[in-house]
Structures are given as C-alpha cells and as structure tokens.
Design a protein around this motif. Structure first.
Motif, PDB file in Angstrom:
ATOM      1  N   VAL A 102       0.842  -1.199   0.000  1.00 21.17           N
ATOM      2  CA  VAL A 102       0.000   0.000   0.000  1.00 21.17           C
ATOM      3  C   VAL A 102       0.875   1.246   0.000  1.00 21.17           C
ATOM      4  N   THR A 103       1.835   1.326   0.923  1.00 25.55           N
ATOM      5  CA  THR A 103       2.725   2.484   0.963  1.00 25.55           C
ATOM      6  C   THR A 103       3.397   2.709  -0.381  1.00 25.55           C
ATOM      7  N   LEU A 104       3.879   1.643  -1.004  1.00 27.62           N
ATOM      8  CA  LEU A 104       4.684   1.762  -2.214  1.00 27.62           C
ATOM      9  C   LEU A 104       3.857   1.748  -3.500  1.00 27.62           C
ATOM     10  N   ALA A 105       2.531   1.727  -3.391  1.00 24.83           N
ATOM     11  CA  ALA A 105       1.690   1.638  -4.589  1.00 24.83           C
ATOM     12  C   ALA A 105       1.918   2.795  -5.543  1.00 24.83           C
ATOM     13  N   ALA A 106       2.107   4.004  -5.026  1.00 24.88           N
ATOM     14  CA  ALA A 106       2.323   5.147  -5.918  1.00 24.88           C
ATOM     15  C   ALA A 106       3.606   4.968  -6.718  1.00 24.88           C
ATOM     16  N   ASN A 107       4.663   4.493  -6.069  1.00 32.83           N
ATOM     17  CA  ASN A 107       5.909   4.228  -6.798  1.00 32.83           C
ATOM     18  C   ASN A 107       5.717   3.151  -7.852  1.00 32.83           C
ATOM     19  N   HIS A 108       4.969   2.123  -7.512  1.00 29.96           N
ATOM     20  CA  HIS A 108       4.791   1.010  -8.438  1.00 29.96           C
ATOM     21  C   HIS A 108       4.024   1.444  -9.687  1.00 29.96           C
ATOM     22  N   VAL A 109       2.971   2.242  -9.504  1.00 26.20           N
ATOM     23  CA  VAL A 109       2.179   2.693 -10.651  1.00 26.20           C
ATOM     24  C   VAL A 109       2.923   3.738 -11.468  1.00 26.20           C
ATOM     25  N   LEU A 110       3.493   4.723 -10.792  1.00 22.57           N
ATOM     26  CA  LEU A 110       4.001   5.913 -11.476  1.00 22.57           C
ATOM     27  C   LEU A 110       5.452   5.813 -11.913  1.00 22.57           C
ATOM     28  N   THR A 111       6.256   5.000 -11.239  1.00 25.68           N
ATOM     29  CA  THR A 111       7.695   4.963 -11.518  1.00 25.68           C
ATOM     30  C   THR A 111       8.189   3.600 -11.967  1.00 25.68           C
ATOM     31  N   LEU A 112       7.883   2.563 -11.178  1.00 20.07           N
ATOM     32  CA  LEU A 112       8.487   1.260 -11.457  1.00 20.07           C
ATOM     33  C   LEU A 112       7.921   0.611 -12.709  1.00 20.07           C
ATOM     34  N   ALA A 113       6.608   0.611 -12.873  1.00 22.41           N
ATOM     35  CA  ALA A 113       5.996  -0.049 -14.029  1.00 22.41           C
ATOM     36  C   ALA A 113       6.456   0.552 -15.357  1.00 22.41           C
TER      37      ALA A 113
END
Length: 381
Positions: free
Chosen positions: A344-355
C-alpha cells in the motif's frame, strides 16, 4: 542494470503478464497499461495466501529504513506521490480510496518504550541522505492535546507528518476497476505451474493452458519464492503472520493513523500489531488478540465499549532483511520480480515509476539496492 527492452510480444499475446493480482500486482498492471502495454494478470484466486486481504492500509514512512536509507527514501517518495495516485484512481475507476495524510503517531505505554523508539528514529534519521525527514517526540501532555481520547497509560508518542492511510478495500477495488477500464485482461483462478523462456519471450503454463508474452512480472507474494528461479531470479521470501481486530463503527474520534491502530473513513477501528513466525498458519489465536486488544484499550479507553465485528489473520511477505526485492533477470531479459511487505505504501511508486521503467526494459536507479544479490554478497562476506 539495464539490458535494453524485451522483444515485442507475439501476435495476439500481451506485452506483459503480471503474475499475482493483489495490491502489488494490480499497481504494476495499472502502471504498465497506462504506459501503453497490453497487459494480462494471472491471479491464483482468493484461496491463495493473499497478503492484500489482511493489509493495514497505512501509507507509512515513520520508522522505515534503519539499515537501508534507500528504503526510507523510496517510502517517502511514494508517500509524497500518493495524492497523485489517489486522484488518478478516482479518475480512472470512479472510486475514492479515502487517502489522507495527516501525519501518524506511534503511542508508547512506558518510558522505556518511548526512549527505545525515539533512539531508533534518531539513528534512522542520522543515516546518509536522510535530510528532510522530520519527527517529534511528545510527552503525555502534548500527545493528549493532539489526541484528546488517549488514556492515562500513554506516556508519550512519536509523530511524523509524512504518514497517512487509505481504505484498503476501496484501494483493492479501485486498482481492479482501473485495470479493467484500461483493458487489462484479468484472469482469476489462473495459478501458474511453470514459466519457460521461449522464442525470445516466455511461455507461462498452468492447468488452464498456456500464455506467451515478451515480459513477465512476478508479483505473486510468497509464491515468488517458487516462481523466480524459473526465470533466473531469486526471491527468498518467507511468511510473517499478522492478526487484525475490527470493531463496530463508531463516531469519529481519531483523525491520525497509528502503526498499530487506526479508524477508517467508515468509522470502524482496526487494531493490529502482531508479528508471528508460524509458517503458513493463518489461524486466529485468542491469546494474541487479547494482548492486542488490551494494549489498544490502554491507549484509547473508549474502545472497551465497542463490539468486535471481525478478526482475521494474513501472511506478510518478508525478505531476509525486511526490505523489498526488485530484480530483473540477466539470463532471461524481460523477466522481473517485484515483492515487498508494504504494497500500500509503495503503490504510488509502483504505478508511477516502477511499471513504466519495467516496460522500457530496465529498473530505475532508485531501486538498485533492492536486488536479491545483496543476500548472496552477505553470505559470502
């Protein structure tokens, strides 16, 4: 770390297959789809050891990263971008996930606990590159001024303005709905038995048949330990059991999340601070729940008058050092593993940066320290 983009997907097949349909898999799939990829999610189903069903829905920065400041920076980056993700999810799914970032408290019930936690937070913030992380150590009087409902046993608290929370069920629904609207092919009850490099991409097989893709992203939580070696990767994750209590809905009294207790936007109170090394046991145990409830009532005496409406347990996905594992396969380009216990905490990174980075065939420099190779270096040191 980059080896260049993976080859194009076979005709009629997805550009990327995400294995695992929890919060991590949903976030990665949405990020890939928003970047223009044709995406399929292969989800084992609700009989899996799904960490997403038991998450506490914190967007938490406080206390994260002692021993690895890169994790603190990565968590802070995602927390700062969570407002953007919440707006995106509202637009793309029509669901408000009730994101709020009012700052979080960690309440302490003894002077020794307060001192121990304050010293740990001081060490955390003294690590290199940790500028800009702020926190306060509060005594009982100041804590009660900010949180009038606390009990007399609360000796003080730590406060960080970077912390927040969301509605976990709404987040899960929003990710699923946004993916569907983006054309992601979601396939439940599609457990994966084998992944084999084939034709410059991958053949993914299960009892349901076969799917081929140029890229495969392993987001299967505890299942990554089995799947990763099939594509030349390593994911040495283990289960850590956590139990949660949910009360009936009550009038709002707690605007701030805490590491062990929070009131949701719908009024119920979630209590959960247990960590047990019990393998794959997901049973609910009364002794653990009793300790959790007793601490919660000492923190907020008004909780003693509320009915418990639900209890459950779930398994966190833990690496040997507790930090995420992000890796790409050098033996089989186009294969990636993404695993963490803070989805949950890292969801923004996963959607916006990592993917988007994965779709381009590389991992961003910000996650270079999270390769599983760190465990082998330690082992041979």
């Amino acid at each position: 770390m980059a080896k260049g983009p993976a080859p194009a997907a076979p005709a009629g097949e997805p550009d990327a297959v995400v294995i695992g349909g929890g919060v991590v898999g949903g976030a990665m799939a949405l990020g890939l789809a928003r970047s223009g990829a044709r995406v399929a999610i292969l989800d084992e189903g609700d009989d899996a050891f799904r960490a997403s069903r038991g998450n506490f829905a914190l967007v938490w920065v406080q206390s994260k990263g002692l021993g690895m400041p890169e994790y603190a920076l990565w968590s802070r980056r995602s927390a700062d971008d969570w407002g953007t993700l919440a707006d995106l999810l509202r637009t793309e799914s029509g669901i408000d996930v009730a994101h709020s970032q009012p700052g979080g408290f960690m309440l302490c019930l003894s002077e020794s606990e307060l001192q121990r936690r304050a010293e740990a937070l001081h060490r955390l913030h003294n690590q290199p590159a940790m500028a800009g992380f702020s926190h306060e150590v509060l005594d009982h009087a100041e804590t009660k001024r900010r949180l009038p409902a606390i009990g007399k046993d609360v000796v003080g608290a730590l406060y960080s303005p970077h912390d927040g929370h969301v509605n976990s069920l709404k987040l899960f629904r929003a990710l699923r709905e946004a993916c569907l609207r983006r054309g992601v092919d979601y396939r439940p009850n599609h457990g994966v038995d084998a992944i084999e490099p084939a034709g410059g991409g991958f053949a993914i097989r299960g009892p349901w048949g076969e799917m081929r893709s140029a890229r495969v992203v392993l987001c299967a939580g505890l299942g990554n330990a089995r799947l990763a070696p099939m594509v030349g990767l390593d994911a040495p994750v283990r289960p850590s059991k956590g139990q949660i209590i949910v009360t009936e809905k009550t009038a709002p009294f707690l605007d701030h999340p805490m590491a062990t207790l929070r009131q949701t936007d719908e009024g119920g109170v979630m209590i959960g601070d247990s960590q047990e090394d019990r393998g794959f046991d997901t049973s609910v145990s009364q002794p653990v729940l009793s300790v959790m409830a007793e601490r919660a009532v000492r923190m907020f005496p008004r909780l003693a008058g509320l009915n418990v409406v639900r209890t459950w347990s779930a398994l966190r996905v833990m690496s040997p050092d507790g930090f995420p594992i992000y890796d790409q396969s050098f033996a089989h380009p186009g294969a990636f593993v993404v695993t963490c216990h803070s989805g949950v905490t890292l969801a923004a990174n996963h959607v916006l940066t990592l993917a988007p980075a994965l779709l381009a065939g590389r991992l961003p420099e910000a996650v270079s320290r999270f390769s599983a190779r760190r465990f082998h270096v330690q082992a041979s040191a």
